[in-house]
Design an enzyme around this catalytic site. Sequence first.
Site, PDB file in Angstrom:
ATOM      1  CB  SER A 166      -0.971  -0.039   1.181  1.00  0.00           C
ATOM      2  OG  SER A 166      -1.886   1.022   1.113  1.00  0.00           O
ATOM      3  CG  ASP A 323      -2.708   3.900  -2.016  1.00  0.00           C
ATOM      4  OD1 ASP A 323      -3.426   3.735  -3.015  1.00  0.00           O
ATOM      5  OD2 ASP A 323      -2.839   3.222  -0.975  1.00  0.00           O
ATOM      6  CG  ASP A 325      -2.622  -0.703  -2.911  1.00  0.00           C
ATOM      7  OD1 ASP A 325      -2.446   0.435  -2.454  1.00  0.00           O
ATOM      8  OD2 ASP A 325      -3.347  -1.547  -2.364  1.00  0.00           O
ATOM      9  CG  ASP A 327      -5.972   0.449  -1.482  1.00  0.00           C
ATOM     10  OD1 ASP A 327      -5.148   1.383  -1.432  1.00  0.00           O
ATOM     11  OD2 ASP A 327      -5.982  -0.484  -0.653  1.00  0.00           O
TER      12      ASP A 327
END
Length: 594
Positions: A166, A323, A325, A327
């Site tokens: 993340s 960010d 990834d 999400d």
Amino acid sequence: MLNRAISEKFNLWLNKASDDADLLKELKKIDKKLKEAVSSNDKEAIKQIEGDLEDRFYCDLEFGTGGLRGIIGAGTNRINHYIVARATQGLADFVKTHSSPNSDKPSVAIAFDSRHKSAYFARVASRVLAANDIKCYVYKEIMPTPMLSFAVRRLKCSAGIVITASHNPSQYNGYKVYGSDGCQLNLRNTEVIVNRINKLDLFDEVKLADFDNAYDEGLITSIDGDIIDEYINTVKEQAIHRNICAGSGLKIAYTPLNGAGLKPVCRILKETGINDVAIVEEQETPDGSFPTCPYPNPEFEAALKLGLDLAKREGSDLLLATDPDCDRVGIAVRNRVGDYELFSGNEVGALMLEYICRERREANSMPLNPVAVKSIVTTAIADKIATKYKVKLVDVLTGFKFIGEIAGNLEKNGEQERFIFGFEESIGYLPGNYVRDKDAVCASMIICEMAAFYRREGKTLIDARKKMYEEYGYYYNDTQNVQFAGQAGATQMKQIMDKLRRSCPKQVNNTDIDFFTDYSEQVVKNRNDAPKNTGLPKSNVIKLDLADGSVIIARPSGTEPKLKIYYTCIGETREEAVKLQKRIMEDFSALIGI
């Protein structure tokens, strides 16, 4: 003197860790430095190396409710080839014993982001699964985490894996596991998998297939563009005013922070009618080193510096930052004098909740008995908004998996349309029931839709935020992050939480504590009544409700070595609420010794 158990683990890795050339090189380099330090009797160097080895081997990297996350490198307390392979073997054993006997061959979908070793770890995981005769569907290139959830559901997979850490710094990576419902693994199944992982020998009990052979045999296959197209089309269906962005004149600045968001976010903006999108050039290309942003967390202004610079040059109405990834999404909005104001996750989530509730009511598209979900550390202004629009608001533990579980339970009951929105204060939002995790692609679309909607009324998101606070009161939320490192840090965090449980103060900032909630014991206590059950699973979280309406919540982070303390304070104005929060934080910090 190096602990004997740690010395034995280190030597075992030196002798056995030969499948990853980078890992073996790292181990040999440490061994060489240690021998040279011992030979020269360099006590300071010996101490540093022994401390490093202790941190690498004093424990196994913990497989939590979402999976694994740690520093990339050699050791049991690091994420590497062997840790990923063993975790995947445990998952494979679980999938083979828990898949329906009447279903097709067990299968797992895999996605990965731009971090160092992400593609490699995804390949390792697919090799383990293939060796266990489990079919793998793997994205060809980096993809957002929500697209993994979508693929699991669309392809009817038994489970899913996404390789990501993340928003953590570049030295980290992680391994998240999803169930057949596309939601992060629930607590019960996590426990089953962890028990299996812990019984596996790291080097001798993990199956590993040849990747090319498994691909040729069809055990490993690529996820094709049709799934990506379906995902994008499904996201577009979550819009309320689908054509409002086209012709709105919105100017957007965007940064994917060298992560996975570039292609899907730009595509969704273009297909919803936003053509004026400026991208931060230095952060456009996927790069796990995050060279211009060491801590790629769009919650914080430091991560948005280049994005803000670009937005000012371009005169953009709005800055979006996802960010690595993709999400989570952070935003900044241009005000009337040309400066940019950052919005917190609580503010964006509350604005989205109100927008969705109000506009769906207006459009007669609100379901019967609608449900929204937020975490316990997320702003209580959402309660007032939900009450106004007659929406049931459910509080869950921190972790988007719990929001996904509520959405999933509604779907199991044939009531999936009741779920209208879920969000967390940490800039994670889900405006629909098509995946089981937060989705920055869809959230970016809805944020732009809101901006276009208010623009049509001659307003900005800043105006909408001001009106929200005027109506419901000024809720100021802030988070104190206290860093702890290594084994000593973990012990200190535990001591702080234990002290709060044993001898919680009766007052903070000369204000009585009305309610004490210990989520690890699942109890809520006050001075007069018998304890009540929280109705939530056990979790290492403590909540203090003060008599003036302020709230303090303390919990160790599940993804980083730090204690997180959340403060909510209410005032007539921002200045009043901020001053109150500062006084409470200073007093509480002194009380617990940080």
